[in-house]
Design an enzyme around this catalytic site. Structure first.
Site, PDB file in Angstrom:
ATOM      1  N   HIS A  96       0.860  -1.195   0.000  1.00 12.25           N
ATOM      2  CA  HIS A  96       0.000   0.000   0.000  1.00 12.25           C
ATOM      3  C   HIS A  96       0.892   1.240   0.000  1.00 12.25           C
ATOM      4  CE1 HIS A  96      -2.894   3.010   1.256  1.00 12.25           C
ATOM      5  NE2 HIS A  96      -3.849   2.179   0.920  1.00 12.25           N
ATOM      6  N   GLU A 153      -3.876   2.296  -6.966  1.00 16.06           N
ATOM      7  CA  GLU A 153      -4.154   3.244  -5.901  1.00 16.06           C
ATOM      8  C   GLU A 153      -3.344   4.515  -6.120  1.00 16.06           C
ATOM      9  OE1 GLU A 153      -6.522   1.456  -2.811  1.00 16.06           O
ATOM     10  OE2 GLU A 153      -4.666   2.170  -1.923  1.00 16.06           O
TER      11      GLU A 153
HETATM   12  P1  PGA Z   1      -9.793   5.980   0.738  1.00 16.94           P
HETATM   13  O1  PGA Z   1      -8.596   4.925   0.945  1.00 16.94           O
HETATM   14  O2  PGA Z   1     -11.000   5.193   0.284  1.00 16.94           O
HETATM   15  O3  PGA Z   1     -10.003   6.611   2.080  1.00 16.94           O
HETATM   16  O4  PGA Z   1      -9.338   6.952  -0.296  1.00 16.94           O
HETATM   17  C1  PGA Z   1      -8.375   3.939  -0.013  1.00 16.94           C
HETATM   18  C2  PGA Z   1      -7.134   3.150   0.325  1.00 16.94           C
HETATM   19  O5  PGA Z   1      -6.121   3.716   0.701  1.00 16.94           O
HETATM   20  O6  PGA Z   1      -7.136   1.911   0.244  1.00 16.94           O
END
Ligand code: PGA
Length: 233
Positions: A96, A153
């Site tokens: 992540h 992401e």
């Molecule tokens: P968010 O986070 O939905 O708050 O933007 C997504 C993530 O980091 O997996």
């Protein structure tokens, strides 16, 4: 394939709050067709035990948010695959952007986490963005890469309300497939109950942070995934 709807709670929630979240879900989760959507809950390591039984009762899936790059052994503070083996964990998030940014994780280290996950029968969900896609794919052998789920992401979209356009997500999917093969592809970054349905037109799932913390809102996300207008209130 059933759409993956992943609730990433990050470092939020106490054990009591986890129990309350599932109680709320159990009261309301009557019409979720689990052949269409696969809800996956990713709590912090210390909350996996509390989430394990309710997740099983619902027929949902459990994910860890990270994994040690080492096997079981003398690695103080690390959580190995063996440490979480009997808790019903099926997926593991790795790489992540918050792990890369705040904990300095490298593509090579994340590749070892992928290896640990696969050796222990967990499906790795590898998070990448524009910067990390190529180095991450290059750090993995093709044999490992093709067994991953890949999550796009974009850092600018995470927790900001600034979600990526469908065109951007679609274009990124093509790049992912060039590097990883035809792997399941999910998008994460400010997805909520208003936008889940649209993202599922171009992805195999969504990764939800903020909008997963409240049980009612997460159930609305699932309704959106099922193509229903989320109830208000
Ligand atoms: P968010 O986070 O939905 O708050 O933007 C997504 C993530 O980091 O997996």
């Amino acid at each position: 394939m059933s759409k993956l709807i992943i609730a990433n709670w990050k470092s939020n929630k106490s054990p009591t709050e986890v129990v309350a979240w599932f109680e709320r879900v159990q009261q309301q989760a009557t019409e979720i067709d689990l052949t269409t959507v696969t809800p996956i809950v990713a709590p912090a390591f210390s909350l996996l035990s509390a989430a394990s039984q309710p997740v099983q009762e619902l027929g949902w899936q459990l994910a860890a948010q990270d994994l040690s790059p080492f096997p079981a052994g003398s690695y103080t503070g690390a959580v190995s695959a063996r440490n979480i083996q009997e808790l019903g964990v099926k997926y593991v998030l790795v790489g992540h952007s918050e792990r890369r940014r705040y904990f300095g994780e490298t593509a090579a280290e994340i590749a070892r986490k992928v290896e640990q996950a696969l050796e222990n029968a967990f499906t790795p969900i590898v998070c990448v963005d524009e910067q990390s896609l190529v180095p991450q794919a290059e750090a993995l052998t093709p044999a490992l890469a093709k067994q991953c789920v890949v999550a796009y992401e974009p850092a600018a979209a995470i927790g900001t309300g600034n979600n990526a356009s469908l065109e951007t997500v679609k274009a990124f999917r093509t790049q992912v497939e060039e590097r990883f093969g035809a792997v399941p592809f999910v998008y994460g970054g400010s997805v909520n109950e208003q936008t889940t349905g649209e993202y599922l037109l171009v992805t195999d799932g969504v990764l939800i942070g903020t909008a997963s913390l409240d049980a009612t809102q997460f159930l609305q996300v699932l309704q959106s995934a099922l193509g229903k207008t989320p109830a208000t209130g």
